[in-house]
Every structure is written in structure tokens, then in C-alpha cells.
Design an enzyme around this catalytic site. Structure first.
Site, PDB file in Angstrom:
ATOM      1  N   ASP A  15      32.816  61.871  32.429  1.00  0.00           N
ATOM      2  CA  ASP A  15      33.825  62.850  32.841  1.00  0.00           C
ATOM      3  C   ASP A  15      33.238  64.009  33.645  1.00  0.00           C
ATOM      4  O   ASP A  15      33.755  65.126  33.606  1.00  0.00           O
ATOM      5  CB  ASP A  15      34.593  63.403  31.618  1.00  0.00           C
ATOM      6  CG  ASP A  15      35.155  62.284  30.771  1.00  0.00           C
ATOM      7  OD1 ASP A  15      35.582  61.269  31.349  1.00  0.00           O
ATOM      8  OD2 ASP A  15      35.167  62.435  29.534  1.00  0.00           O
ATOM      9  N   HIS A  45      38.394  57.336  35.565  1.00  0.00           N
ATOM     10  CA  HIS A  45      38.056  58.194  36.709  1.00  0.00           C
ATOM     11  C   HIS A  45      39.349  58.816  37.223  1.00  0.00           C
ATOM     12  O   HIS A  45      40.322  58.099  37.461  1.00  0.00           O
ATOM     13  CB  HIS A  45      37.516  57.368  37.880  1.00  0.00           C
ATOM     14  CG  HIS A  45      36.189  56.697  37.636  1.00  0.00           C
ATOM     15  ND1 HIS A  45      35.141  57.306  37.019  1.00  0.00           N
ATOM     16  CD2 HIS A  45      35.745  55.484  38.008  1.00  0.00           C
ATOM     17  CE1 HIS A  45      34.111  56.476  37.007  1.00  0.00           C
ATOM     18  NE2 HIS A  45      34.453  55.351  37.590  1.00  0.00           N
ATOM     19  N   VAL A 276      41.374  58.403  29.301  1.00  0.00           N
ATOM     20  CA  VAL A 276      41.783  57.142  28.679  1.00  0.00           C
ATOM     21  C   VAL A 276      42.608  57.392  27.420  1.00  0.00           C
ATOM     22  O   VAL A 276      43.648  56.790  27.209  1.00  0.00           O
ATOM     23  CB  VAL A 276      40.536  56.279  28.347  1.00  0.00           C
ATOM     24  CG1 VAL A 276      40.925  55.031  27.570  1.00  0.00           C
ATOM     25  CG2 VAL A 276      39.802  55.907  29.628  1.00  0.00           C
ATOM     26  N   ARG A 281      38.627  67.197  24.948  1.00  0.00           N
ATOM     27  CA  ARG A 281      37.169  67.189  25.115  1.00  0.00           C
ATOM     28  C   ARG A 281      36.632  68.511  24.590  1.00  0.00           C
ATOM     29  O   ARG A 281      37.321  69.526  24.653  1.00  0.00           O
ATOM     30  CB  ARG A 281      36.812  67.052  26.593  1.00  0.00           C
ATOM     31  CG  ARG A 281      37.245  65.735  27.211  1.00  0.00           C
ATOM     32  CD  ARG A 281      36.978  65.747  28.717  1.00  0.00           C
ATOM     33  NE  ARG A 281      37.457  64.534  29.359  1.00  0.00           N
ATOM     34  CZ  ARG A 281      37.798  64.465  30.653  1.00  0.00           C
ATOM     35  NH1 ARG A 281      37.718  65.534  31.427  1.00  0.00           N
ATOM     36  NH2 ARG A 281      38.210  63.329  31.179  1.00  0.00           N
TER      37      ARG A 281
HETATM   38  P1  GTP Z   1      34.320  58.780  33.574  1.00  0.00           P
HETATM   39  O1  GTP Z   1      34.106  57.590  34.430  1.00  0.00           O
HETATM   40  O2  GTP Z   1      35.362  58.548  32.490  1.00  0.00           O
HETATM   41  O3  GTP Z   1      33.073  59.343  33.034  1.00  0.00           O
HETATM   42  O4  GTP Z   1      35.108  59.952  34.435  1.00  0.00           O
HETATM   43  P2  GTP Z   1      34.839  60.859  35.715  1.00  0.00           P
HETATM   44  O5  GTP Z   1      33.418  61.271  35.837  1.00  0.00           O
HETATM   45  O6  GTP Z   1      35.439  60.207  36.907  1.00  0.00           O
HETATM   46  O7  GTP Z   1      35.645  62.196  35.365  1.00  0.00           O
HETATM   47  P3  GTP Z   1      37.173  62.373  34.974  1.00  0.00           P
HETATM   48  O8  GTP Z   1      37.940  62.077  36.195  1.00  0.00           O
HETATM   49  O9  GTP Z   1      37.516  61.674  33.717  1.00  0.00           O
HETATM   50  O10 GTP Z   1      37.228  63.932  34.620  1.00  0.00           O
HETATM   51  C1  GTP Z   1      36.953  64.959  35.503  1.00  0.00           C
HETATM   52  C2  GTP Z   1      38.156  65.923  35.609  1.00  0.00           C
HETATM   53  O11 GTP Z   1      37.793  67.043  36.421  1.00  0.00           O
HETATM   54  C3  GTP Z   1      39.347  65.301  36.306  1.00  0.00           C
HETATM   55  O12 GTP Z   1      40.536  65.852  35.799  1.00  0.00           O
HETATM   56  C4  GTP Z   1      39.148  65.710  37.775  1.00  0.00           C
HETATM   57  O13 GTP Z   1      40.337  65.738  38.531  1.00  0.00           O
HETATM   58  C5  GTP Z   1      38.607  67.109  37.598  1.00  0.00           C
HETATM   59  N1  GTP Z   1      37.704  67.568  38.672  1.00  0.00           N
HETATM   60  C6  GTP Z   1      36.679  66.896  39.260  1.00  0.00           C
HETATM   61  N2  GTP Z   1      36.012  67.706  40.104  1.00  0.00           N
HETATM   62  C7  GTP Z   1      36.638  68.903  40.058  1.00  0.00           C
HETATM   63  C8  GTP Z   1      36.397  70.186  40.663  1.00  0.00           C
HETATM   64  O14 GTP Z   1      35.447  70.376  41.415  1.00  0.00           O
HETATM   65  N3  GTP Z   1      37.247  71.197  40.313  1.00  0.00           N
HETATM   66  C9  GTP Z   1      38.288  71.034  39.455  1.00  0.00           C
HETATM   67  N4  GTP Z   1      39.059  72.099  39.199  1.00  0.00           N
HETATM   68  N5  GTP Z   1      38.520  69.864  38.842  1.00  0.00           N
HETATM   69  C10 GTP Z   1      37.708  68.813  39.136  1.00  0.00           C
HETATM   70  P1  IMP Z   2      33.218  53.167  23.868  1.00  0.00           P
HETATM   71  O1  IMP Z   2      32.505  53.125  25.172  1.00  0.00           O
HETATM   72  O2  IMP Z   2      34.715  53.072  23.989  1.00  0.00           O
HETATM   73  O3  IMP Z   2      32.641  52.175  22.878  1.00  0.00           O
HETATM   74  O4  IMP Z   2      32.969  54.620  23.207  1.00  0.00           O
HETATM   75  C1  IMP Z   2      31.679  55.049  22.790  1.00  0.00           C
HETATM   76  C2  IMP Z   2      31.507  56.544  23.071  1.00  0.00           C
HETATM   77  O5  IMP Z   2      31.427  56.759  24.483  1.00  0.00           O
HETATM   78  C3  IMP Z   2      32.677  57.422  22.598  1.00  0.00           C
HETATM   79  O6  IMP Z   2      32.145  58.678  22.200  1.00  0.00           O
HETATM   80  C4  IMP Z   2      33.537  57.598  23.834  1.00  0.00           C
HETATM   81  O7  IMP Z   2      34.314  58.762  23.770  1.00  0.00           O
HETATM   82  C5  IMP Z   2      32.446  57.670  24.908  1.00  0.00           C
HETATM   83  N1  IMP Z   2      32.878  57.216  26.244  1.00  0.00           N
HETATM   84  C6  IMP Z   2      32.927  55.918  26.684  1.00  0.00           C
HETATM   85  N2  IMP Z   2      33.326  55.874  27.963  1.00  0.00           N
HETATM   86  C7  IMP Z   2      33.518  57.157  28.353  1.00  0.00           C
HETATM   87  C8  IMP Z   2      33.891  57.765  29.595  1.00  0.00           C
HETATM   88  O8  IMP Z   2      34.106  57.096  30.608  1.00  0.00           O
HETATM   89  N3  IMP Z   2      33.982  59.116  29.612  1.00  0.00           N
HETATM   90  C9  IMP Z   2      33.698  59.869  28.526  1.00  0.00           C
HETATM   91  N4  IMP Z   2      33.325  59.356  27.338  1.00  0.00           N
HETATM   92  C10 IMP Z   2      33.240  58.013  27.261  1.00  0.00           C
HETATM   93 MG    MG Z   3      36.639  60.087  32.641  1.00  0.00          MG
END
Ligand code: GTP
Ligand code: IMP
Ligand code: MG
Length: 360
Positions: A15, A45, A276, A281
Site C-alpha cells: 500500500d 492497487h 481489498v 490501516r
Molecule cells: P498493494 O499492491 O496492495 O500493496 O497497493 P498499492 O501500493 O498500489 O497501494 P494502494 O493503492 O493500496 O494504497 C495507496 C493509497 O494512497 C491509494 O488510496 C492511492 O490512491 C493513494 N495515493 C497514492 N499516492 C498518493 C499521493 O501521492 N498522494 C495522495 N494523497 N494519495 C496517494
Molecule cells: P495474505 O497475503 O492475504 O496471506 O496476508 C498476509 C499478510 O499480508 C496480512 O497481514 C495482509 O494484511 C498482508 N497483505 C497481503 N497483501 C497485501 C497488500 O497488497 N497490501 C497490504 N497488505 C497486504
Molecule cells: Mg493496496
């Protein structure tokens, strides 16, 4: 000339905003292929594009670049129902393929992922851990066993390596983060696979000598969803003592956000909830030791920093360094010193164009 392969990985606990960085690179660098690596649909994402928010668990975020072919590598788990739903949602039927050898998540895996150890460590419940266990036990189904997936099947390494040889650029989106790695994270509070750039290569069948760039993404602070007792989450006392965090708490309270504690109020204010699962968080201060380790093990060539605007709202939407306030600039310079690496992409908002691109 051979094509360039750039891999985007998370440097903390997932995230970090990889989706945002990928969306910018897919639109700006115009790779011909965007390929998804990583564990599977446990990742969410987020992509904002043309006023719409997408929470993508299977389809590569780079789908917003209409020129891009989209692939999911053999190492990544596929949930057929989720995949087909996202194909529909993104309108990508004619340009998305999955490797015929991807292992499949079945309903029983999702059920298993909500009880026992999975429940204890707080997994995403998406069935990834049990499906990877079935794969290791040689009892998993593969994509080629599922009739509904037939039209999407491909030999992903063949396609990608042909493109590289033909001079085409490839963007690889890994998922999760370094601290969630099965090998390097806080075991057992980890996901079911390694999460580094090397694993992303293996997921897609890309040889390590073909990689040009590894971009490690950090958020300006850390967040974690799911259980991990080894993380130093920000205590209310620390929040109240810190000039930055106490200012943000005040802003959160002025905006009358939910939450009983200072930690909860900031998490709500920052809209930090799982893509998801929707779980809240928890926020922690940037972990420099983890960052150092993540940069080394991933072999980072570039660092991207996201959410600078959450700590310094006056920077929202900045596209040049000179638009940053002096406190935000100091924050970035200080971080560069502490991590021992230049930061070449600074994200100042969730939309793809809200970014300062300092790559040469
Ligand atoms: P995983 O693959 O689950 O690890 O996710 P991720 O790395 O793609 O991140 P995810 O999108 O779950 O969470 C990031 C959050 O921050 C989202 O709501 C984005 O829209 C937001 N976000 C990302 N970059 C920025 C930024 O520079 N500023 C702000 N305000 N929000 C951001
Ligand atoms: P699992 O991957 O669903 O088995 O979860 C194992 C651990 O990884 C848990 O703490 C989840 O919350 C974390 N986790 C898995 N995938 C993600 C992701 O994409 N973003 C943030 N946490 C994750
Ligand atoms: Mg994410």
C-alpha cells in the site's frame, strides 16, 4: 536495441502507492507491455483516472494506457471470478492475457483463509496462502484447466522475451511490500511468497540480466493492514509530541473525522483503509532500517516517494521541485540523506499527473 524492463516494488508493508506510480509511468513512458507479478488478488492497487477510482486486484494498473498489452505472470495466483469481473470493469478483453500455468484460487482456499493461523495473522482472506500451499503440494489447478479462461491464455515468458528482443519496453508491477516477504518480513506475519524484484522476474519469466530499472516505492510515512506486533505504530503521545503529526491531528479534528484515538483519527483523515478488505490501516513513522534493507535486497536503481501531500497539503499537485514548500523540500532532502539514495519520483496526489519526475 533491446527493450528496457522496469520493475516497480513496494519498500515497506504494501500500500505504498505502487498503483499510482505505475499509472503515471504507463501513461508517460508508454511501455508496450504492462505485466503483473506478485502473490495474487490479495493486493489492491488503487488507480485514479479521469475522475474514477479503480481498486485492481488482478488486472495490471497500467491498463489505463490504451496502447499497452497486459499480462499476468505464471507465478501470480488467479481468482477466475475476480479476473473476469475486472476484465469487464476495465474493458480490456482484447488486450489482457494470463500465463497458462498460473495456479488457481478456488472457493475452498478462500474459506480456509479465514480460519486458524490465517485468521490469527489477519490475512486478506483472498485465498492466496492456501492456494500457494496447494501449488507447492502439487494439487492446485492451473489456468489452462479452467474453460472460462481459455481465450486469455498465453505463454507469458515467450511473449515478454520476444518483445524485449524486439526493442519494446516493459513495465512490471510487483505487489505487496518488502516487509511482507515470506523470506524477509516479520515471520509469521507475512504473505505467502517473497515480494522482491527477483521474485517479480521469476513470476514473469524475465531473466535478471534483462532488468534495467528497479523502482522501490516508499510512502512518506508507513501504514500496515493486518496483524504485525513487531511494528512500532505511532502512539498518541508520539503524535502529540511531533510537530508534523500534531499539526495533522489538529487538521483531522477540525475536519471532525471518526476515531477514538489520535492514531485512528489520522488513519481516517488519510483515508487509510485496505483496498481489498476495507480494514483500517495503522500508521507508523517511516522505518529507515527497513528501507535500507529493502533498497539493498531489491537492487534499487530509483526511489519513488508517495503521499508527500498528505504530510504537506500545500504541495498537492506539485509537478516541479520549485513548487514544494521549504518544509516539504527539507523533508525530502532529509529522507534522501537517511536512505542514502536520490528520490527521483515524488508523488503529490493520487492522480497520475500529480508527480515530480526527476529521472534523467
Ligand atoms: P498493494 O499492491 O496492495 O500493496 O497497493 P498499492 O501500493 O498500489 O497501494 P494502494 O493503492 O493500496 O494504497 C495507496 C493509497 O494512497 C491509494 O488510496 C492511492 O490512491 C493513494 N495515493 C497514492 N499516492 C498518493 C499521493 O501521492 N498522494 C495522495 N494523497 N494519495 C496517494
Ligand atoms: P495474505 O497475503 O492475504 O496471506 O496476508 C498476509 C499478510 O499480508 C496480512 O497481514 C495482509 O494484511 C498482508 N497483505 C497481503 N497483501 C497485501 C497488500 O497488497 N497490501 C497490504 N497488505 C497486504
Ligand atoms: Mg493496496
Amino acid at each position: 536495441m533491446r527493450g528496457k524492463v522496469s520493475i516497480i516494488v513496494g519498500g515497506h508493508y504494501g500500500d505504498e502507492g505502487k498503483g499510482k506510480i505505475i499509472s503515471y509511468l504507463a501513461l508517460h513512458d508508454r511501455p508496450t507491455i504492462v505485466a503483473r507479478a506478485g502473490v495474487g488478488p490479495n493486493a489492491g492497487h488503487s488507480v485514479y483516472y479521469r475522475g474514477k477510482k479503480y481498486g485492481l486486484r488482478m488486472i495490471p494498473c497500467g491498463f489505463i494506457a490504451e496502447q499497452a498489452k497486459l499480462y499476468i505472470g505464471a507465478g501470480t495466483l488467479v481468482d477466475p471470478e475476480r479476473f473476469l469481473k475486472e476484465v469487464e470493469m476495465t474493458g480490456t478483453k482484447s488486450r489482457v492475457w494470463i500465463d497458462k500455468r498460473c495456479a488457481i484460487i478456488e472457493e475452498k482456499h478462500k474459506r480456509e483463509d479465514r480460519v486458524g493461523k490465517a485468521n490469527e495473522i489477519g490475512t486478506t482472506g483472498s485465498g492466496c496462502g492456501p492456494a500457494n500451499a496447494a501449488r507447492v503440494n502439487r494439487i492446485a489447478k492451473q489456468a489452462r484447466d479452467i474453460p472460462e479462461l481459455e481465450q486469455y491464455l498465453a505463454d507469458v515468458p515467450l511473449e515478454i522475451n520476444k518483445a524485449i528482443d524486439g526493442g519494446e519496453d516493459i513495465l512490471v508491477e510487483a505487489s505487496q511490500g518488502f516487509g511482507l516477504s515470506l523470506y524477509y518480513g516479520n515471520y509469521p506475519y507475512v504473505t505467502s511468497k517473497d515480494t522482491t524484484a527477483s521474485s517479480a522476474c521469476a513470476d514473469l519469466g524475465i531473466g535478471p540480466t534483462n532488468v534495467s530499472d528497479v523502482i522501490v516505492v516508499f510512502k512518506a510515512y508507513m501504514s500496515r493492514v493486518g496483524r504485525d506486533p513487531y511494528i512500532n505504530y505511532l502512539s498518541d503521545e508520539e503524535i502529540k509530541k511531533s510537530p508534523i503529526w500534531s499539526r495533522i491531528l489538529k487538521e483531522a479534528e477540525e475536519n471532525k473525522v471518526q476515531g477514538k484515538t489520535a492514531q485512528e483519527k489520522i488513519a481516517y483523515y488519510f483515508d487509510e483503509k485496505g483496498t481489498v478488505t476495507g480494514r483500517p490501516r495503522k500508521i507508523a513513522e517511516f522505518d529507515y532500517q527497513l528501507a535500507h534493507y529493502a533498497l539493498k535486497v531489491n537492487g534499487a536503481t530509483q526511489v519513488a516517494l508517495t503521499c508527500l501531500d498528505k504530510l504537506f497539503p500545500e504541495c498537492r499537485g506539485a509537478r516541479e521541485l520549485k513548487e514544494l514548500s521549504s518544509s516539504a523540500k527539507n523533508f525530502v532532502e532529509n529522507m534522501e540523506k537517511k536512505i542514502g539514495h536520490r528520490i527521483t519520483l515524488i508523488s503529490t496526489g493520487p492522480n497520475p499527473e500529480e508527480i515530480i519526475d526527476l529521472r534523467c
